[in-house]
Design an enzyme around this catalytic site. Structure first.
Site, PDB file in Angstrom:
ATOM      1  N   ARG A  84       0.862  -1.183   0.000  1.00 57.10           N
ATOM      2  CA  ARG A  84       0.000   0.000   0.000  1.00 57.10           C
ATOM      3  C   ARG A  84       0.896   1.231   0.000  1.00 57.10           C
ATOM      4  O   ARG A  84       1.642   1.467   0.945  1.00 57.10           O
ATOM      5  CB  ARG A  84      -0.920   0.003   1.227  1.00 57.10           C
ATOM      6  N   HIS A 129      -3.010  10.859   0.461  1.00 57.00           N
ATOM      7  CA  HIS A 129      -2.549  10.641   1.830  1.00 57.00           C
ATOM      8  C   HIS A 129      -1.946  11.956   2.333  1.00 57.00           C
ATOM      9  O   HIS A 129      -0.757  12.030   2.638  1.00 57.00           O
ATOM     10  CB  HIS A 129      -1.556   9.478   1.881  1.00 57.00           C
ATOM     11  N   GLU A 176      -7.623   8.298   6.030  1.00 56.61           N
ATOM     12  CA  GLU A 176      -8.001   8.917   7.304  1.00 56.61           C
ATOM     13  C   GLU A 176      -8.640  10.286   7.147  1.00 56.61           C
ATOM     14  O   GLU A 176      -8.029  11.319   7.439  1.00 56.61           O
ATOM     15  CB  GLU A 176      -6.783   8.985   8.238  1.00 56.61           C
ATOM     16  N   ASN A 320      -7.765   1.587   9.221  1.00 55.48           N
ATOM     17  CA  ASN A 320      -6.527   1.850   9.958  1.00 55.48           C
ATOM     18  C   ASN A 320      -6.842   1.619  11.424  1.00 55.48           C
ATOM     19  O   ASN A 320      -7.615   2.375  12.012  1.00 55.48           O
ATOM     20  CB  ASN A 320      -6.059   3.285   9.742  1.00 55.48           C
ATOM     21  N   TYR A 322      -5.303   1.015  15.172  1.00 59.63           N
ATOM     22  CA  TYR A 322      -4.088   1.083  15.980  1.00 59.63           C
ATOM     23  C   TYR A 322      -4.296   0.806  17.455  1.00 59.63           C
ATOM     24  O   TYR A 322      -3.498   0.137  18.085  1.00 59.63           O
ATOM     25  CB  TYR A 322      -3.468   2.485  15.867  1.00 59.63           C
ATOM     26  N   GLU A 389      -3.794  -0.051   7.752  1.00 57.54           N
ATOM     27  CA  GLU A 389      -2.669   0.310   8.623  1.00 57.54           C
ATOM     28  C   GLU A 389      -2.859  -0.321   9.989  1.00 57.54           C
ATOM     29  O   GLU A 389      -3.985  -0.456  10.467  1.00 57.54           O
ATOM     30  CB  GLU A 389      -2.560   1.833   8.834  1.00 57.54           C
TER      31      GLU A 389
HETATM   32  C1  PNW Z   1      -1.813   7.435  10.574  1.00 59.33           C
HETATM   33  N1  PNW Z   1      -3.307  10.133  16.271  1.00 59.33           N
HETATM   34  O1  PNW Z   1      -1.800   8.651  11.210  1.00 59.33           O
HETATM   35  C2  PNW Z   1      -1.422   7.805   9.161  1.00 59.33           C
HETATM   36  O2  PNW Z   1      -2.271   7.289   8.186  1.00 59.33           O
HETATM   37  C3  PNW Z   1       0.009   7.521   8.859  1.00 59.33           C
HETATM   38  O3  PNW Z   1       0.434   8.374   7.848  1.00 59.33           O
HETATM   39  C4  PNW Z   1       0.826   7.630  10.125  1.00 59.33           C
HETATM   40  O4  PNW Z   1       2.201   7.592   9.919  1.00 59.33           O
HETATM   41  C5  PNW Z   1       0.387   6.486  11.029  1.00 59.33           C
HETATM   42  O5  PNW Z   1      -1.015   6.538  11.254  1.00 59.33           O
HETATM   43  C6  PNW Z   1       1.075   6.444  12.358  1.00 59.33           C
HETATM   44  O6  PNW Z   1       0.769   7.566  13.125  1.00 59.33           O
HETATM   45  C7  PNW Z   1      -2.184   8.905  12.479  1.00 59.33           C
HETATM   46  O7  PNW Z   1      -2.700  11.072  16.812  1.00 59.33           O
HETATM   47  C8  PNW Z   1      -1.593  10.005  13.074  1.00 59.33           C
HETATM   48  O8  PNW Z   1      -4.230   9.566  16.889  1.00 59.33           O
HETATM   49  C9  PNW Z   1      -1.978  10.388  14.329  1.00 59.33           C
HETATM   50  C10 PNW Z   1      -2.947   9.693  15.006  1.00 59.33           C
HETATM   51  C11 PNW Z   1      -3.545   8.595  14.414  1.00 59.33           C
HETATM   52  C12 PNW Z   1      -3.155   8.202  13.149  1.00 59.33           C
END
Ligand code: PNW
Length: 493
Positions: A84, A129, A176, A320, A322, A389
């Site tokens: 990706r 992006h 996002e 995505n 996390y 992600e």
């Molecule tokens: C995503 N938060 O970003 C993005 O899609 C990526 O480009 C990035 O590198 C990756 O996650 C890791 O951070 C985020 O603050 C950035 O909650 C910040 C947040 C969540 C996702």
């Protein structure tokens, strides 16, 4: 209620796709090379260096513009079958406008795609992006509806120039959306600058939903599926909200309100049967706006035709996924903003394992299973889910045991979702293939399966321990059993 280790099937389905992800601004560098125009991240990092950790920029980043063959080799060495990556809009159209095509920019992604196809690695292409052409930002960026047309023109050239190869079929219009809207909220988090919270925020989401639908409908109309076999979606970020006090009804309500404002706001118009923003969301923002002295709601409205046009414009879900956070109601009045409209406060538990320089990101594998089930229960089981992600940050050590633990436990919960909850999964893209520029946190927070030496002009890539973990997964297609127990242990924290 955790499920006993022995009851969980630890094998990945035969068609499950393993891969890794990156994004143009975070890896490419070559910011003004071969005719590329200025993006809002070039502009932001050059004009507001104080917002970037260590005043860093993405001017050179991991130099993937020159080193893409090494990136592809890394994927191949891990046995991955998809990549990706995202396309830099100002590399294709330097101003964002369609009247000036930069053929050298077109060629870069053609080279990358062809290199991937050489090794049977399937491209998963993100159109946007976050690196918007600065020229379009000068017109108001996503808050000006004119951008919807320009995004359609951008999507068209990508389908035309890249979609001809059969395996170029996985498209993501936007990465996002909510984080793009956050760019309108405060300085110091995301470009652009200046900010317009409470109004620009909703306008941005509104116009992006329209632009996404345009790109989807354009494909339906001009690129018949018997010729191009595309599947189109968005990549939606969902962090799983947990009630601060599980027995508090008020905190349970905060969970629903958080999901309403962060996820249903943008998912309902595309994925729900009736389309449009949720009524509850419309009511809350209309009331708030009235209280604040506005003559109409700050949430823009879709016409019935637009509701119909946007509804159903996804062939799968890009997710995505996390982490989690704790939520509780916050009745205090604040400034005109989405945060005030939502009225929910977010916490990270200090018993959770957080990542070093990305404090928002804690190890909560159960969030994976929860989000997958929430999506299925809300929008139906017809949509396959591609995790676009998922990953953990650290300081960049080669012995990245925490990252291995993160992936192992998240995969354990994903396997429960697949085999026990019957969630339809397409695959998983690890964030990230290589170390890169982590937006304003820049080079202080590392996500790569491969280490990049940013002091070396050659940007030498070195496999981390986690890349061997991935290699083992792709070759055995089976998760080592110990991760079930490790995941259960994390749930106890
Ligand atoms: C995503 N938060 O970003 C993005 O899609 C990526 O480009 C990035 O590198 C990756 O996650 C890791 O951070 C985020 O603050 C950035 O909650 C910040 C947040 C969540 C996702």
């Amino acid at each position: 209620s955790s499920i006993l280790c022995a009851e969980v099937d630890l094998t990945f389905p035969d068609d499950f796709m393993f891969g890794a992800a990156t994004a143009s601004y975070q890896i490419e560098g070559a910011w003004n090379v071969d005719g590329k125009g200025e993006s809002i991240w070039d502009h932001y990092s050059h004009n507001y260096p104080e917002y970037m950790k260590e005043n860093a920029t993405g001017d050179d980043a991991a130099k993937s513009y020159y080193k893409y063959k090494e990136d592809v080799k890394a994927l191949k060495d891990m046995g991955m079958n998809h990549y990706r990556f995202s396309i830099s809009w100002p590399r294709i159209f330097p101003t964002g406008l369609p009247n000036n095509v930069n053929e050298k920019g077109i060629k870069y992604y053609n080279n990358l795609i062809n290199e991937l196809l050489k090794y049977n690695i399937t491209p998963v292409v993100t159109m946007f992006h976050w690196d918007l052409p600065q020229y379009l930002q000068n017109l108001g960026g996503w808050t000006n509806e004119i951008i919807v047309q320009y995004f359609e023109d951008f999507a068209r050239i990508l389908y035309e120039r890249y979609g001809d190869r059969v395996s170029v079929k996985w498209w993501l219009t936007f990465n996002e959306i909510q984080n793009i809207c956050f760019g309108t909220r405060t300085k110091k988090t995301f470009a652009p600058e200046p900010v317009t919270p409470g109004i620009g925020y909703y306008l941005t989401g509104h116009n992006i939903l329209k632009a996404h639908a345009r790109a989807y409908r354009l494909y339906e109309k001009e690129f018949p599926r018997d010729k191009q076999h595309g599947k189109i979606s968005i990549a939606k970020e969902i962090m799983w909200p947990i009630a601060l006090n599980e027995s508090s009804e008020c905190d349970q309500a905060a969970v629903n309100k958080n999901l309403l404002f962060t996820s249903r706001w943008l998912l309902d118009p595309i994925f729900s049967k009736q389309g449009d923003y949720p009524q509850e969301l419309k009511d809350i923002i209309a009331n708030k706006s009235k209280e604040q002295g506005f003559k109409q709601s700050r949430l823009p409205t879709f016409t019935p035709e637009e509701v119909k046009y946007i509804r159903g414009t996804a062939d799968y879900l890009g997710l995505n996924e996390y982490t989690s956070y704790l939520v509780t109601m916050n009745e205090k009045k604040g400034n005109v903003s989405m945060a005030d409209d939502m009225g929910v406060t977010i916490y990270i538990s200090d018993t959770w394992i957080t990542s070093k320089n990305s404090a928002w990101l804690s190890m909560n594998p159960q969030s994976m299973r929860s989000v997958l089930n929430w999506f299925k229960d809300n929008y139906g089981e017809q949509y396959g889910v591609l995790i676009t992600e998922n990953g953990f940050a650290d300081g960049g050590d080669l012995d990245d045991d925490m990252r291995i633990k993160y992936y192992g436990t998240y995969f354990a919960e994903m396997l429960k979702a697949i085999h026990i909850d019957k969630v339809k999964m397409i695959g998983h893209s690890a964030w990230a293939l290589i170390d890169n520029l982590e937006w304003t946190t820049a080079y202080t927070s590392k996500f790569g399966l491969y280490h990049v030496d940013f002091k070396d002009p050659e940007r030498k890539r070195t496999p981390k321990k986690s890349s061997y973990f991935m290699k083992n997964l792709t070759s055995t297609r089976r998760l080592p059993e110990e991760y079930l127990k490790l995941s259960d242990d994390l749930a106890e924290r």
